[in-house]
Design a protein around this motif. Structure first.
Motif, PDB file in Angstrom:
ATOM      1  N   MET A  26       2.001   2.653  -3.526  1.00  0.00           N
ATOM      2  CA  MET A  26       1.153   2.814  -4.491  1.00  0.00           C
ATOM      3  C   MET A  26       1.396   4.422  -5.071  1.00  0.00           C
ATOM      4  O   MET A  26       1.010   4.301  -6.362  1.00  0.00           O
ATOM      5  CB  MET A  26      -0.466   2.647  -4.038  1.00  0.00           C
ATOM      6  N   PRO A  27       1.552   5.232  -4.414  1.00  0.00           N
ATOM      7  CA  PRO A  27       1.654   6.676  -4.958  1.00  0.00           C
ATOM      8  C   PRO A  27       2.748   6.421  -6.079  1.00  0.00           C
ATOM      9  O   PRO A  27       2.698   7.358  -7.141  1.00  0.00           O
ATOM     10  CB  PRO A  27       2.243   7.593  -3.842  1.00  0.00           C
ATOM     11  N   ASN A  51       2.250   8.790   4.824  1.00  0.00           N
ATOM     12  CA  ASN A  51       1.893   8.486   3.328  1.00  0.00           C
ATOM     13  C   ASN A  51       0.411   8.762   3.317  1.00  0.00           C
ATOM     14  O   ASN A  51      -0.090   8.879   1.810  1.00  0.00           O
ATOM     15  CB  ASN A  51       2.106   7.090   3.478  1.00  0.00           C
ATOM     16  N   ILE A 107      -7.229   1.748  -0.144  1.00  0.00           N
ATOM     17  CA  ILE A 107      -6.013   1.635   0.442  1.00  0.00           C
ATOM     18  C   ILE A 107      -5.561   1.851   1.925  1.00  0.00           C
ATOM     19  O   ILE A 107      -4.823   1.147   2.481  1.00  0.00           O
ATOM     20  CB  ILE A 107      -5.011   2.720  -0.364  1.00  0.00           C
ATOM     21  N   PRO A 162       0.754  -1.393  -0.133  1.00  0.00           N
ATOM     22  CA  PRO A 162      -0.245   0.044   0.051  1.00  0.00           C
ATOM     23  C   PRO A 162       0.827   1.324  -0.084  1.00  0.00           C
ATOM     24  O   PRO A 162       0.307   2.367  -0.595  1.00  0.00           O
ATOM     25  CB  PRO A 162      -0.771  -0.227   1.064  1.00  0.00           C
ATOM     26  N   LEU A 163       2.170   1.270   0.543  1.00  0.00           N
ATOM     27  CA  LEU A 163       2.758   2.510   0.696  1.00  0.00           C
ATOM     28  C   LEU A 163       3.655   2.689  -0.882  1.00  0.00           C
ATOM     29  O   LEU A 163       3.952   3.797  -0.971  1.00  0.00           O
ATOM     30  CB  LEU A 163       3.935   2.243   1.879  1.00  0.00           C
ATOM     31  N   SER A 169      -2.096  11.724  -4.477  1.00  0.00           N
ATOM     32  CA  SER A 169      -1.770  11.000  -5.909  1.00  0.00           C
ATOM     33  C   SER A 169      -3.053  10.209  -6.679  1.00  0.00           C
ATOM     34  O   SER A 169      -3.175  10.322  -7.727  1.00  0.00           O
ATOM     35  CB  SER A 169      -0.400   9.798  -5.585  1.00  0.00           C
TER      36      SER A 169
END
Lengths: 227, 248
Positions: free
Chosen positions: A177-178, B169, B134, A174-175, B176
């Protein structure tokens, strides 16, 4: 006893890590082979039409790179944890952050850098347009160090746990994804002839952020796991 | 360190505080739920475009707000445990995770139920839905890490670092993903100077929001009590409690 400078210790540990990595060549190849095999599966599943493959090329390469690097993270601390040298590293008089950074840099050189080179080959296999090759390499060049940096935190948290590999992937994907979003949109922009500056700036900003914050988090995590 | 709140940082005092606060919080939140649901389902007029199906926002929006709020509570109390070694904050952080995951899931599920008649599909890859998804994965990761480490103290500290990494995050993920695709309607409530929602619809929503928040704290009290008992099971007061002594 003479006190060594941080830089000397950093380069000393980096040399040790690289030497250890090169002595276990087959282990280095595993993530790379995984990367190649995952990418190969897509033409098999989708059919060999160049037009279709061209459209998904960046996405496939990036997703496969994310998966391959999350598998390779496991080797960052494990052997040092098992033979106790990780404790010695943390107990040394040198700043632990510097030592952790040496390990992360070594991990990137041994797993991230080969990934970039093989991605170049794979981009031809998937008919990625020539104009997009350099942007793709640029995003990978900025992205793979972030994999190693963010990954080092999660790896440190799960080091020595049973079933750590799967858990590790669960924690970091998940971290990542950006990164995936910025990188793929940069390459897609390049295909359409648009500017990719914005995405590259974002990726660079993320790299700087990761570079400044993760060493502390990784060191703290290692101390927790070894306490 | 926290002035008058300091004394509640002792597990025993916090346990008793939770025990006395719990029923009050539950009762008030139940009352607010009844008022808010009546307001939302009966009192508020139906929407000129969406008809009655907009009424799901009275569950959807508060749970989406709570999903993020709970993560912040979890990360901040985790950080307090990490920095000041406050024992109860470990228990609070650990109790937050399943609750936050439940709120996140509720937000996704109600959104999906609303999306079927409105957008014609159960799921769209829209920015807010995706970042909520997410967030759910982040909660699951935290819970998986908690389950994997047997030592409770170590699990709590490791979880705190993970929660903090996630907290940094979350905005990055949010923006994003927002950039990547947007179909979800823009924010309506947070434009406080001129909210694009009518007052008769807004008031039940705010009441529901309070109800959700108090419900969260009520359940947090219950869960934190269990966690503290388990965490302090070797201490004298817990042993006394088990014998039915100190508890009054």
């Amino acid at each position: 006893m003479q006190r060594l400078s941080s830089l000397a210790v950093f380069s000393c540990l980096l040399k040790r890590e690289l030497l250890l990595g090169l002595r276990h060549r087959s282990e280095l190849l595993h993530p790379l082979l995984f990367f190649l095999i995952v990418v190969t599966m897509f033409p098999l599943a989708l059919g060999p039409e160049p037009e279709q493959l061209r459209q998904i090329a960046v996405a496939v390469i990036w997703v496969a790179a994310v998966l391959a690097s999350s598998l390779s993270l496991d080797m960052m601390f494990r052997s040092d944890f098992e033979d106790g040298s990780l404790e010695q590293i943390l107990l040394s008089a040198q700043p632990a952050n510097v030592l952790v950074m040496a390990k992360v840099l070594a991990h990137w050189l041994l797993s991230g850098a080969p990934l970039i080179v093989s991605a170049l080959t794979l981009s031809y296999f998937l008919y990625l347009p020539q104009s997009a090759t350099v942007p793709m390499l640029a995003t990978l060049l900025l992205g793979t160090p972030i994999f190693s940096l963010i990954g080092s935190v999660a790896t440190a948290l799960t080091v020595g746990l049973r079933g750590g590999g799967m858990l590790l992937a669960l924690l970091i994907l998940p971290l990542y994804m950006p990164l995936l979003i910025f990188a793929v949109s940069a390459v897609n922009n390049a295909v359409q002839g648009l500017s990719i500056k914005a995405e590259l700036y974002f990726l660079s900003a993320l790299l700087v952020l990761a570079l400044t914050l993760t060493p502390f988090a990784t060191t703290a995590s290692l101390r927790i796991r070894l306490s | 360190m926290f002035g008058p709140l300091d004394k509640y940082a002792a597990p025993e005092r916090f346990y008793l505080l939770c025990k006395s606060m719990g029923p009050w919080l539950s009762a008030i939140s139940l009352l607010l739920f009844l008022v808010g649901l009546y307001g939302g389902l009966v009192y508020a007029p139906s929407d000129y475009q969406q008809g009655d199906s907009f009424r799901i926002i009275y569950v959807h929006v508060p749970s989406a707000w709570m999903s993020m709020f709970v993560y912040v509570v979890m990360a901040v109390s985790g950080a307090m445990g990490l920095i000041w070694k406050v024992k109860i904050s470990d228990a609070i952080a650990r109790s937050c995770a399943p609750l936050g995951a439940a709120f996140t899931f509720l937000a996704l599920a109600t959104g999906s139920i609303w999306g079927k008649p409105m957008w014609g599909t159960w799921w769209v890859w829209d920015a807010r839905l995706t970042s909520e998804l997410i967030l759910l994965f982040l909660y699951f990761g935290y819970m998986a890490l908690q389950a994997a480490i047997e030592d409770r103290r170590m699990a709590a500290r490791a979880g705190a670092i993970l929660a903090l990494a996630g907290l940094i995050n979350i905005p990055i993920i949010h923006y994003s993903v927002e950039w990547w695709s947007t179909l979800h309607q823009g924010p309506t409530v947070s434009k406080m100077d001129a909210p694009s929602i009518h007052t008769s619809m807004l008031i039940p929503l705010l009441i529901m929001f309070l109800a959700f928040k108090l419900y969260f704290f009520a359940v947090l009290c219950m869960r934190a009590r269990c966690e503290i008992i388990e965490q302090e099971k070797n201490s004298r007061w817990v042993k006394q409690l088990a014998r039915g002594g100190v508890d009054s």
